[in-house]
Design a protein around this motif. Structure first.
Motif, mmCIF file in Angstrom:
data_model
loop_
_atom_site.group_PDB
_atom_site.id
_atom_site.type_symbol
_atom_site.label_atom_id
_atom_site.label_comp_id
_atom_site.label_asym_id
_atom_site.label_seq_id
_atom_site.Cartn_x
_atom_site.Cartn_y
_atom_site.Cartn_z
ATOM 1 N N ALA A 197 17.332 6.750 8.148
ATOM 2 C CA ALA A 197 16.050 6.355 7.566
ATOM 3 C C ALA A 197 15.713 7.179 6.333
ATOM 4 O O ALA A 197 15.050 6.700 5.405
ATOM 5 C CB ALA A 197 14.940 6.496 8.605
ATOM 6 N N ALA A 198 16.167 8.435 6.303
ATOM 7 C CA ALA A 198 15.887 9.322 5.176
ATOM 8 C C ALA A 198 16.937 9.201 4.069
ATOM 9 O O ALA A 198 16.879 9.939 3.095
ATOM 10 C CB ALA A 198 15.822 10.765 5.663
ATOM 11 N N ARG A 199 17.897 8.298 4.238
ATOM 12 C CA ARG A 199 18.991 8.110 3.274
ATOM 13 C C ARG A 199 19.842 9.372 3.149
ATOM 14 O O ARG A 199 20.161 9.842 2.062
ATOM 15 C CB ARG A 199 18.458 7.676 1.901
ATOM 16 C CG ARG A 199 17.811 6.297 1.923
ATOM 17 C CD ARG A 199 17.577 5.716 0.547
ATOM 18 N NE ARG A 199 16.426 6.321 -0.108
ATOM 19 C CZ ARG A 199 16.487 6.971 -1.264
ATOM 20 N NH1 ARG A 199 17.632 7.120 -1.892
ATOM 21 N NH2 ARG A 199 15.383 7.477 -1.800
ATOM 22 N N GLY A 200 20.206 9.909 4.312
ATOM 23 C CA GLY A 200 21.048 11.091 4.353
ATOM 24 C C GLY A 200 22.486 10.746 4.675
ATOM 25 O O GLY A 200 22.885 9.577 4.685
ATOM 26 N N ASN A 201 23.292 11.784 4.982
ATOM 27 C CA ASN A 201 24.713 11.634 5.268
ATOM 28 C C ASN A 201 24.879 11.225 6.737
ATOM 29 O O ASN A 201 24.984 12.074 7.619
ATOM 30 C CB ASN A 201 25.439 12.946 4.982
ATOM 31 C CG ASN A 201 26.948 12.812 5.065
ATOM 32 O OD1 ASN A 201 27.469 11.904 5.715
ATOM 33 N ND2 ASN A 201 27.661 13.722 4.421
ATOM 34 N N VAL A 202 24.907 9.924 6.980
ATOM 35 C CA VAL A 202 24.951 9.410 8.349
ATOM 36 C C VAL A 202 26.259 9.753 9.061
ATOM 37 O O VAL A 202 26.227 10.172 10.231
ATOM 38 C CB VAL A 202 24.685 7.892 8.370
ATOM 39 C CG1 VAL A 202 24.882 7.314 9.773
ATOM 40 C CG2 VAL A 202 23.264 7.604 7.885
ATOM 41 N N PRO A 203 27.455 9.590 8.434
ATOM 42 C CA PRO A 203 28.681 9.991 9.146
ATOM 43 C C PRO A 203 28.663 11.446 9.593
ATOM 44 O O PRO A 203 29.106 11.768 10.696
ATOM 45 C CB PRO A 203 29.782 9.729 8.102
ATOM 46 C CG PRO A 203 29.231 8.662 7.228
ATOM 47 C CD PRO A 203 27.760 8.946 7.142
ATOM 48 N N ALA A 204 28.141 12.333 8.751
ATOM 49 C CA ALA A 204 28.057 13.747 9.140
ATOM 50 C C ALA A 204 27.095 13.926 10.307
ATOM 51 O O ALA A 204 27.334 14.744 11.202
ATOM 52 C CB ALA A 204 27.603 14.597 7.949
ATOM 53 N N ALA A 205 25.994 13.171 10.318
ATOM 54 C CA ALA A 205 25.032 13.261 11.418
ATOM 55 C C ALA A 205 25.660 12.784 12.724
ATOM 56 O O ALA A 205 25.478 13.409 13.776
ATOM 57 C CB ALA A 205 23.792 12.430 11.090
ATOM 58 N N ILE A 206 26.391 11.682 12.666
ATOM 59 C CA ILE A 206 27.050 11.157 13.865
ATOM 60 C C ILE A 206 28.051 12.174 14.408
ATOM 61 O O ILE A 206 28.096 12.463 15.608
ATOM 62 C CB ILE A 206 27.746 9.821 13.566
ATOM 63 C CG1 ILE A 206 26.710 8.742 13.231
ATOM 64 C CG2 ILE A 206 28.616 9.374 14.739
ATOM 65 C CD1 ILE A 206 27.312 7.440 12.760
ATOM 66 N N PHE A 207 28.853 12.738 13.496
ATOM 67 C CA PHE A 207 29.862 13.710 13.918
ATOM 68 C C PHE A 207 29.213 14.925 14.565
ATOM 69 O O PHE A 207 29.613 15.364 15.641
ATOM 70 C CB PHE A 207 30.700 14.138 12.714
ATOM 71 C CG PHE A 207 31.761 15.157 13.048
ATOM 72 C CD1 PHE A 207 33.023 14.750 13.467
ATOM 73 C CD2 PHE A 207 31.499 16.516 12.971
ATOM 74 C CE1 PHE A 207 33.996 15.675 13.794
ATOM 75 C CE2 PHE A 207 32.465 17.453 13.301
ATOM 76 C CZ PHE A 207 33.722 17.035 13.711
ATOM 77 N N ASN A 208 28.193 15.481 13.913
ATOM 78 C CA ASN A 208 27.582 16.709 14.403
ATOM 79 C C ASN A 208 26.836 16.514 15.707
ATOM 80 O O ASN A 208 26.933 17.336 16.621
ATOM 81 C CB ASN A 208 26.639 17.281 13.340
ATOM 82 C CG ASN A 208 27.368 18.171 12.365
ATOM 83 O OD1 ASN A 208 27.785 19.258 12.701
ATOM 84 N ND2 ASN A 208 27.543 17.684 11.155
ATOM 85 N N ALA A 209 26.071 15.434 15.804
ATOM 86 C CA ALA A 209 25.318 15.188 17.029
ATOM 87 C C ALA A 209 26.266 14.960 18.212
ATOM 88 O O ALA A 209 26.031 15.453 19.316
ATOM 89 C CB ALA A 209 24.398 13.990 16.837
ATOM 90 N N SER A 210 27.353 14.230 17.958
ATOM 91 C CA SER A 210 28.314 13.966 19.024
ATOM 92 C C SER A 210 29.091 15.217 19.401
ATOM 93 O O SER A 210 29.300 15.502 20.591
ATOM 94 C CB SER A 210 29.280 12.852 18.595
ATOM 95 O OG SER A 210 28.575 11.687 18.226
#
Length: 332
Positions: A127-140
């Motif tokens: 929603a904030a137009r950030g780095n979504v692949p990095a967010a998915i990787f880190n959260a997982s």
């Protein structure tokens, strides 16, 4: 701003569900307590296994691989999740721990030890137009590391609260009821991944319903044992204050560190949202496994419940602010 917060609360049925679960625990504590008619121990184990099986089915392996390349972001996020948070608790406990009830202090420690959340971190980064692949990787990755690091952190610091944790038993429980269903979910993903994606709203609702059931059972034990009446309303205020103060500090630190390291705005957003989040969806089941025999379990998860709601409200406002920044020119 207050009106927007009220509207968000009105839309969040999960928050209302948590309030209802606590009220039901106050009214009918014997039903959901350990050894009660609900057979909470058996129901909790089955529910935890089912929740983490769904988490395993939902882990997108392809998107995880796409996020590997931004390694500096990963180092910062995981350092905040499993190093900075516990150190902040240690500093706070050294400063004011002597005036806190031991169960509240343990709850704040547990809040600092649990992994990041997946769904809201990724959703808000997008929603904030950030780095979504990095967010998915880190959260997982955080969820997987938490299976080992969360009990390790609790075992390392818990003695300061007057509590203890059997590491061998804790890791065995987490491996059986968390790691096993996660791995099974990943194995089943090629076979039922498309079905899972089609019915994702229903599986998400089931996931949240199981969390509410665990919240109810946790509070039943604490209320039946008299843990809440021992401290009174003071415990609510202390848990809330500790959770909100911790969130404010970590949001400020993640932002400063990301900018100090020269991250792009997209990577900064991933760091802020993944590095400051803590998972309630995994945290409540893990607490049930780690502290199931503790009559103050409801007090232990209370700071995490307050933090969960605070992070959703504050981070959703931050996501809106990030999203209003000018879009980069084409080809930039």
């Amino acid at each position: 701003m207050p009106l927007r917060l009220v509207k968000r609360l009105a839309r969040d049925w999960f928050l209302l569900g948590m309030l209802c679960a606590v009220v039901l625990a106050v009214l009918f504590p014997e039903f959901g307590a350990s050894g009660g008619p609900m057979h909470a121990d058996v129901v909790a184990d089955v529910g935890i296994f089912a929740v983490f099986l769904l988490h395993g089915l939902g882990l997108p392996a392809a998107q995880l691989r796409a996020g590997v390349v931004t390694w500096r972001v990963h180092v910062v996020v995981q350092t905040f999740t499993f190093v900075v948070f516990p150190l902040l608790w240690w500093l706070g406990d050294a400063a004011v721990g002597r005036w806190l009830p031991s169960d509240v202090s343990l709850g704040l420690l547990y809040l600092c030890a649990v992994p990041s959340t997946i769904s809201s971190s990724v959703a808000m980064t997008g929603a904030a137009r950030g780095n979504v692949p990095a967010a998915i990787f880190n959260a997982s990755l955080s969820s997987l590391l938490g299976i080992v690091l969360t009990p390790l952190i609790i075992g390392l610091f818990a003695s300061a609260t007057g509590q203890s944790l059997s590491m061998g038993e804790a890791v065995l429980k987490l491996a059986t009821l968390l790691l096993l269903p996660l791995a099974l979910g990943q194995l089943l993903r090629p076979l039922v991944g498309a079905w899972f994606a089609r019915y994702r709203p229903y599986t998400n609702a089931f996931d949240r319903a199981m969390i509410l059931l665990l919240v109810y059972a946790s509070f039943c034990d604490s209320i039946a044992s008299g843990a809440f009446s021992k401290y009174g309303a003071q415990v609510l205020g202390l848990a809330f204050l500790g959770a909100v103060l911790l969130l404010a500090i970590v949001l400020a630190l993640t932002t400063r560190v990301a900018r100090g390291l020269g991250f792009s705005k997209e990577d900064e957003i991933a760091v802020v949202f993944c590095g400051s989040k803590k998972t309630l969806a995994s945290g409540v089941p893990m607490a049930r496994l780690l502290f199931g025999a503790n009559p103050a379990l409801g007090l232990i998860v209370l700071p995490l419940m307050f933090y969960h709601q605070a992070q959703l409200l504050v981070c959703s406002l931050l996501a809106e602010r990030y999203a209003r920044r000018p879009a980069p020119p084409p080809g930039a």
